[in-house]
Structures are given as C-alpha cells and as structure tokens.
Design a protein around this motif. Structure first.
Motif, PDB file in Angstrom:
ATOM      1  N   ALA A 106      12.284   3.501  -7.662  1.00  0.00           N
ATOM      2  CA  ALA A 106      11.956   2.203  -8.249  1.00  0.00           C
ATOM      3  C   ALA A 106      11.025   1.501  -7.268  1.00  0.00           C
ATOM      4  O   ALA A 106      11.472   0.842  -6.333  1.00  0.00           O
ATOM      5  N   ASN A 107       9.745   1.661  -7.481  1.00  0.00           N
ATOM      6  CA  ASN A 107       8.740   1.308  -6.470  1.00  0.00           C
ATOM      7  C   ASN A 107       8.871  -0.118  -5.979  1.00  0.00           C
ATOM      8  O   ASN A 107       8.958  -1.070  -6.758  1.00  0.00           O
ATOM      9  N   ARG A 108       8.844  -0.243  -4.637  1.00  0.00           N
ATOM     10  CA  ARG A 108       9.020  -1.529  -3.979  1.00  0.00           C
ATOM     11  C   ARG A 108       8.268  -1.510  -2.658  1.00  0.00           C
ATOM     12  O   ARG A 108       8.137  -0.458  -2.015  1.00  0.00           O
ATOM     13  N   ALA A 109       7.770  -2.658  -2.254  1.00  0.00           N
ATOM     14  CA  ALA A 109       7.013  -2.777  -1.008  1.00  0.00           C
ATOM     15  C   ALA A 109       7.863  -2.380   0.196  1.00  0.00           C
ATOM     16  O   ALA A 109       9.094  -2.459   0.164  1.00  0.00           O
ATOM     17  N   ILE A 110       7.183  -1.963   1.260  1.00  0.00           N
ATOM     18  CA  ILE A 110       7.829  -1.604   2.522  1.00  0.00           C
ATOM     19  C   ILE A 110       7.593  -2.715   3.532  1.00  0.00           C
ATOM     20  O   ILE A 110       6.482  -3.223   3.669  1.00  0.00           O
ATOM     21  N   GLY A 111       8.653  -3.099   4.261  1.00  0.00           N
ATOM     22  CA  GLY A 111       8.508  -4.098   5.309  1.00  0.00           C
ATOM     23  C   GLY A 111       8.147  -3.453   6.630  1.00  0.00           C
ATOM     24  O   GLY A 111       8.132  -2.236   6.750  1.00  0.00           O
ATOM     25  N   ALA A 112       7.894  -4.248   7.672  1.00  0.00           N
ATOM     26  CA  ALA A 112       7.988  -5.693   7.690  1.00  0.00           C
ATOM     27  C   ALA A 112       6.635  -6.325   7.324  1.00  0.00           C
ATOM     28  O   ALA A 112       5.615  -5.676   7.488  1.00  0.00           O
ATOM     29  N   PRO A 113       6.663  -7.600   6.867  1.00  0.00           N
ATOM     30  CA  PRO A 113       7.820  -8.448   6.611  1.00  0.00           C
ATOM     31  C   PRO A 113       8.617  -7.952   5.400  1.00  0.00           C
ATOM     32  O   PRO A 113       8.094  -7.202   4.583  1.00  0.00           O
ATOM     33  N   ILE A 114       9.868  -8.379   5.311  1.00  0.00           N
ATOM     34  CA  ILE A 114      10.729  -7.935   4.212  1.00  0.00           C
ATOM     35  C   ILE A 114      10.154  -8.437   2.898  1.00  0.00           C
ATOM     36  O   ILE A 114       9.767  -9.594   2.761  1.00  0.00           O
ATOM     37  N   ILE A 116      10.999  -7.533  -1.394  1.00  0.00           N
ATOM     38  CA  ILE A 116      11.751  -6.697  -2.332  1.00  0.00           C
ATOM     39  C   ILE A 116      10.974  -6.421  -3.614  1.00  0.00           C
ATOM     40  O   ILE A 116      11.476  -5.727  -4.494  1.00  0.00           O
ATOM     41  N   TRP A 117       9.740  -6.954  -3.729  1.00  0.00           N
ATOM     42  CA  TRP A 117       9.020  -6.852  -4.990  1.00  0.00           C
ATOM     43  C   TRP A 117       8.159  -5.592  -5.056  1.00  0.00           C
ATOM     44  O   TRP A 117       8.053  -4.823  -4.113  1.00  0.00           O
ATOM     45  N   ASN A 118       7.532  -5.420  -6.175  1.00  0.00           N
ATOM     46  CA  ASN A 118       6.909  -4.135  -6.489  1.00  0.00           C
ATOM     47  C   ASN A 118       5.517  -3.954  -5.912  1.00  0.00           C
ATOM     48  O   ASN A 118       4.665  -4.824  -6.020  1.00  0.00           O
ATOM     49  N   ASP A 119       5.303  -2.853  -5.257  1.00  0.00           N
ATOM     50  CA  ASP A 119       4.003  -2.187  -5.156  1.00  0.00           C
ATOM     51  C   ASP A 119       4.298  -0.707  -4.938  1.00  0.00           C
ATOM     52  O   ASP A 119       5.446  -0.267  -5.108  1.00  0.00           O
ATOM     53  N   HIS A 120       3.295   0.104  -4.613  1.00  0.00           N
ATOM     54  CA  HIS A 120       3.491   1.560  -4.556  1.00  0.00           C
ATOM     55  C   HIS A 120       3.558   2.106  -3.140  1.00  0.00           C
ATOM     56  O   HIS A 120       3.434   3.318  -2.932  1.00  0.00           O
ATOM     57  N   SER A 121       3.781   1.235  -2.163  1.00  0.00           N
ATOM     58  CA  SER A 121       3.756   1.675  -0.768  1.00  0.00           C
ATOM     59  C   SER A 121       4.808   2.732  -0.465  1.00  0.00           C
ATOM     60  O   SER A 121       4.583   3.637   0.345  1.00  0.00           O
ATOM     61  N   PHE A 167      11.578  -3.869 -10.758  1.00  0.00           N
ATOM     62  CA  PHE A 167      11.711  -5.146 -11.467  1.00  0.00           C
ATOM     63  C   PHE A 167      10.814  -5.198 -12.702  1.00  0.00           C
ATOM     64  O   PHE A 167      11.282  -5.521 -13.789  1.00  0.00           O
ATOM     65  N   VAL A 168       9.533  -4.859 -12.564  1.00  0.00           N
ATOM     66  CA  VAL A 168       8.627  -4.917 -13.714  1.00  0.00           C
ATOM     67  C   VAL A 168       9.147  -4.027 -14.837  1.00  0.00           C
ATOM     68  O   VAL A 168       9.146  -4.418 -16.009  1.00  0.00           O
ATOM     69  N   LEU A 169       9.605  -2.830 -14.489  1.00  0.00           N
ATOM     70  CA  LEU A 169      10.167  -1.920 -15.488  1.00  0.00           C
ATOM     71  C   LEU A 169      11.682  -1.793 -15.372  1.00  0.00           C
ATOM     72  O   LEU A 169      12.380  -1.732 -16.377  1.00  0.00           O
ATOM     73  N   THR A 170      12.210  -1.762 -14.153  1.00  0.00           N
ATOM     74  CA  THR A 170      13.654  -1.526 -14.007  1.00  0.00           C
ATOM     75  C   THR A 170      14.491  -2.647 -14.602  1.00  0.00           C
ATOM     76  O   THR A 170      15.585  -2.412 -15.116  1.00  0.00           O
ATOM     77  N   HIS A 171      13.996  -3.873 -14.540  1.00  0.00           N
ATOM     78  CA  HIS A 171      14.799  -5.015 -14.970  1.00  0.00           C
ATOM     79  C   HIS A 171      14.267  -5.678 -16.249  1.00  0.00           C
ATOM     80  O   HIS A 171      14.802  -6.714 -16.667  1.00  0.00           O
ATOM     81  N   GLY A 349      -1.940  -6.565  -6.249  1.00  0.00           N
ATOM     82  CA  GLY A 349      -0.521  -6.559  -6.561  1.00  0.00           C
ATOM     83  C   GLY A 349       0.392  -6.182  -5.420  1.00  0.00           C
ATOM     84  O   GLY A 349       1.555  -5.825  -5.657  1.00  0.00           O
ATOM     85  N   LEU A 350      -0.069  -6.275  -4.171  1.00  0.00           N
ATOM     86  CA  LEU A 350       0.809  -5.926  -3.061  1.00  0.00           C
ATOM     87  C   LEU A 350       1.991  -6.891  -2.985  1.00  0.00           C
ATOM     88  O   LEU A 350       1.834  -8.101  -3.157  1.00  0.00           O
ATOM     89  N   GLY A 351       3.166  -6.342  -2.715  1.00  0.00           N
ATOM     90  CA  GLY A 351       4.351  -7.189  -2.581  1.00  0.00           C
ATOM     91  C   GLY A 351       4.716  -7.942  -3.837  1.00  0.00           C
ATOM     92  O   GLY A 351       5.394  -8.966  -3.781  1.00  0.00           O
ATOM     93  N   GLY A 352       4.277  -7.432  -4.994  1.00  0.00           N
ATOM     94  CA  GLY A 352       4.650  -8.040  -6.263  1.00  0.00           C
ATOM     95  C   GLY A 352       3.738  -9.152  -6.748  1.00  0.00           C
ATOM     96  O   GLY A 352       4.042  -9.807  -7.757  1.00  0.00           O
ATOM     97  N   ARG A 353       2.603  -9.392  -6.069  1.00  0.00           N
ATOM     98  CA  ARG A 353       1.695 -10.449  -6.541  1.00  0.00           C
ATOM     99  C   ARG A 353       1.215 -10.117  -7.944  1.00  0.00           C
ATOM    100  O   ARG A 353       0.848  -8.978  -8.248  1.00  0.00           O
ATOM    101  N   ALA A 354       1.191 -11.136  -8.804  1.00  0.00           N
ATOM    102  CA  ALA A 354       0.800 -10.928 -10.193  1.00  0.00           C
ATOM    103  C   ALA A 354      -0.651 -10.460 -10.293  1.00  0.00           C
ATOM    104  O   ALA A 354      -1.525 -10.948  -9.572  1.00  0.00           O
ATOM    105  N   ILE A 355      -0.881  -9.521 -11.189  1.00  0.00           N
ATOM    106  CA  ILE A 355      -2.237  -9.062 -11.506  1.00  0.00           C
ATOM    107  C   ILE A 355      -2.530  -9.569 -12.911  1.00  0.00           C
ATOM    108  O   ILE A 355      -1.991  -9.072 -13.896  1.00  0.00           O
ATOM    109  N   THR A 356      -3.373 -10.579 -13.015  1.00  0.00           N
ATOM    110  CA  THR A 356      -3.584 -11.263 -14.289  1.00  0.00           C
ATOM    111  C   THR A 356      -4.823 -10.742 -15.005  1.00  0.00           C
ATOM    112  O   THR A 356      -5.744 -10.209 -14.385  1.00  0.00           O
TER     113      THR A 356
END
Length: 396
Positions: A106-114, A116-121, A167-171, A349-356
């Motif tokens: 379930a793709n999620r950003a890698i820290g640091a910084p922490i 929990i949102w989505n990207d493909h890192s 989150f985008v797909l999992t939730h 969209g890094l760290g879950g930033r919206a791509i509009t």
C-alpha cells in the motif's frame, strides 16, 4: 456483482478467494485494514485450514512467508513504507529463492521526515529486488491484479508485488465486482510448488554460491522476468475471458493513437490525468496517456511502440531519486533510446500532495509549447524553497 466496498476489504476478499495457505503480516498504515479483514476471515473459518501467523515485525512477516512458500503453502503478506524497508533483506531472499509469494504494498512515502501519505518511494526502493511489480489504477484493478498475481507467481516461480496507492485506493469506497471464489478457482489452479522442503527428502536451498556461478544465477533470474513479459498479457487475456472485464496486462494506453504529447504514469493518478486529457482534447490538443501496469519487468518494446506518434513525452514521477531525478522517467528514456523525442520529468504528488486537473492542465500546455525544464516539480512552493536555500547559504 457490484458492491460498494472499501478498497482494503476488496483486496482482502480477492486474496481470500485465492485460497492462501499461510498469511503473515505486521500492521502498518495504510495496509492494516487488508490484513485485519483477512485475520477475521481466518478466525471465522472462512479460509478453511489457512493459518494467520502473528509476528513481531515486517522482517518476520516476510521470513514466515518464505518458510511457508518453501514448504509448499500458497503464501501472502502485505506492508507499506518503512515496513517494506525493514523486510528488504528478506524481500531479496524471496526473489533469489524463486518463491511464488504475493505481497500487497500500500504505497506510502518513506521518512524522514515522517509522512504516512501516498507516493511511490517505498516500492521504487525495491524495484530491483527481483519481484514482479504491478501497479493498480483503481480499486477494481487492485482486486483483479491479486488474482492474476498468484497465477503469475506460481507459473513463473517468482514473487509478485501488487502496488496500490495508500489511502487513495486502500481507504476509498468504490463499486467493485470482487472476484468470486468459484471463478477464481477455475482461473487459479491449486498450488503445485516447483520446490518443496521436506524432512523426509532433505535438500538445501539458498546455499552459498561463489563467483564461478553467481553471474549465471542472476542471468537466469533476468530471463524469468523476460518470460513474465510474455505471460503477463496472456494471463490478463484469460482473466478477461473468465471474468468479463479487462484488467492487468503490461500497459493501458488512453487516446494515444494520434497523440503528439503523451503523459506516462503509474497508479491512481492515471484517472486524474485521463480527465485532464479529455478536457484538453475538447480544446483541440492532441494529448494521450500511457498507464504502465507492469513496472517490473519493464516493457521497453511495448512502451516504445505505444509512444510511436509522440513528439514529446511527459513522465509523472511519484518518487524522486535525489541527485538524479525521476525513476520512472529513466526507464522511459531507456525505452526511447535512439528516438529523438524529448522526455520531460515532472515530479508530483510526493508525500500525498494533491495532483489536480488544473495543475496538470497548465503543465501540459507548457509542455506542448516545449517550455518545461527537463526536470520540474509540480506545484513546488518556490518561496519556501528560496527562503530555506537563503537560510542555508547564510550559515556557510
């Protein structure tokens, strides 16, 4: 039958329909709902003799699935982000041993910084571990890809990672036709492992290999991935015949036949890009989208053919290799070796930033005027970056 269902539950029910023998996972957002649902199904007896093994870490989860697969059980796990990194050593071992494990990431950003949102890192960090990597655009495709993943894994004796945006797909809740157990049973035969550890017939696997044979071992792993390039579309065709819908495969071109500008991307952002392309098409812009489902193995020849009409290519990268740039873009450029087509990398969209749609539309109009830099960052806060650069310069 279509049901309004959470993405995680749809994936869990699809995995359950595949009749796993052992499930082992450690909770980490945003994959936890998947294994919680599977644990409930195992507890309630809905998966027959399947064992759910509680473990103390993600490394242990992968180790358990390795042991289960090596002893003849259909094995499954799931993870995300730092969890995938924690199991990295075992991830490589699973591939090196040729074990047909299926894992959801379930793709999620890698820290640091922490974050929990989505990207493909996370999945990109393991792109060369030897696993097949399939990326889902929708919840429906995420469910369908798991059924195909077990088939691919067991025919090739390779592990398969199904990646879906956290989150985008999992939730999210969508109308999904979850693959039913009867048709899955017709599509996916019982697991017949190529190698089985048996105390009554002892053998060693994963033993020491010296310089005299290690290159050949790696070469054979490479050839297995090349065979996957032929098998993935064939399995997708059989899936369509059995379930009555197209899902999976290597690529998903959208309005590419006459496109001069083609956007290449992975995952759920493809839906937003397709909507943006529809808007631009109504204005007369010849723009298309190339969605890549199979990222590993990478379909170089098929990508090259799909981009045959393009006079420019824009790659949306949801992971960044610092000091290099876009990761997906590097593979697209390799596919176009010898073709005089500019490839623009847009990190987004890094760290879950919206791509509009608005930002994508403005960016694509600049691309059509060839005003993009070779590497750019969508919606970058230049003022914030400039302040930090100035502050850092003042300390030197």
């Amino acid at each position: 039958m279509l049901r309004q269902i959470e993405g995680s539950r749809a994936v869990a029910e699809a995995v359950a329909a595949c009749r796993p023998g052992v499930i082992s996972a450690y909770p980490i957002s945003p994959q936890t709902h998947i294994v919680e649902q599977l644990a409930t199904l195992v507890r309630d007896g809905a998966l027959g003799t399947c064992r759910f093994v509680n473990v103390e870490s993600e490394f242990a989860a992968m180790s358990v699935t390795i042991g289960a697969s090596a002893t003849g059980s259909r094995a499954y796990t799931a993870t995300a982000s730092q969890g995938l990194l924690f199991m990295a050593e075992a991830v490589h071992n699973a591939a090196g041993l040729g074990l047909p494990i299926v894992m959801t990431v379930a793709n999620r950003a890698i820290g640091a910084p922490i974050n929990i949102w989505n990207d493909h890192s996370d999945a990109m960090s393991q792109r060369d571990a030897g696993w097949i990597q399939l990326y889902a655009e929708t919840v429906q495709e995420a469910a369908d890809l798991h059924v195909q993943a077990f088939r691919l894994a067991e025919e090739l004796s390779l592990p398969v990672m199904v990646c879906l945006d956290g989150f985008v797909l999992t939730h999210s809740f969508e109308a999904v036709d979850v693959p039913d157990r009867e048709r899955v049973a017709a599509f996916l035969p019982d697991f017949r492992p190529r190698q089985v550890l048996d105390p009554d017939d002892p053998v060693s696997i994963g033993a020491m290999v010296g310089p005299d044979a290690f290159t050949e071992v790696r070469y054979l792993a490479h050839t297995a991935h090349l065979r996957a390039l032929e098998l993935i579309p064939r399995v997708a065709e059989e899936f369509a015949e059995t379930f009555g819908r197209d899902s999976g495969g290597l690529l998903h071109p959208y309005r590419c036949d006459d496109a001069t500008t083609v956007v290449v991307a992975l995952g759920s952002v493809l839906g937003t890009i397709e909507d943006t392309v529809d808007e631009l098409r109504r204005g007369g812009d010849r723009v298309g989208v190339l969605g890549i489902t199979s990222y590993r193995p990478f379909p170089f020849a098929q990508v090259r053919a799909a981009l045959r009409t393009a006079t420019r290519v824009v790659v949306i990268d949801r992971a960044l290799a610092p000091g290099t740039g876009g990761i997906l873009a590097a593979d697209v450029r390799a596919a176009l070796t010898g073709v005089a087509v500019p490839v623009y990398t847009v990190v987004a969209g890094l760290g879950g930033r919206a791509i509009t749609r608005r930002s994508l539309g403005e960016m694509l109009l600049r691309a059509e005027r060839d005003e993009l830099e070779p590497l750019s960052f969508l919606d970058l806060d230049d003022a914030r970056v400039d302040r930090e650069l100035a502050r850092a310069a003042g300390r030197r």
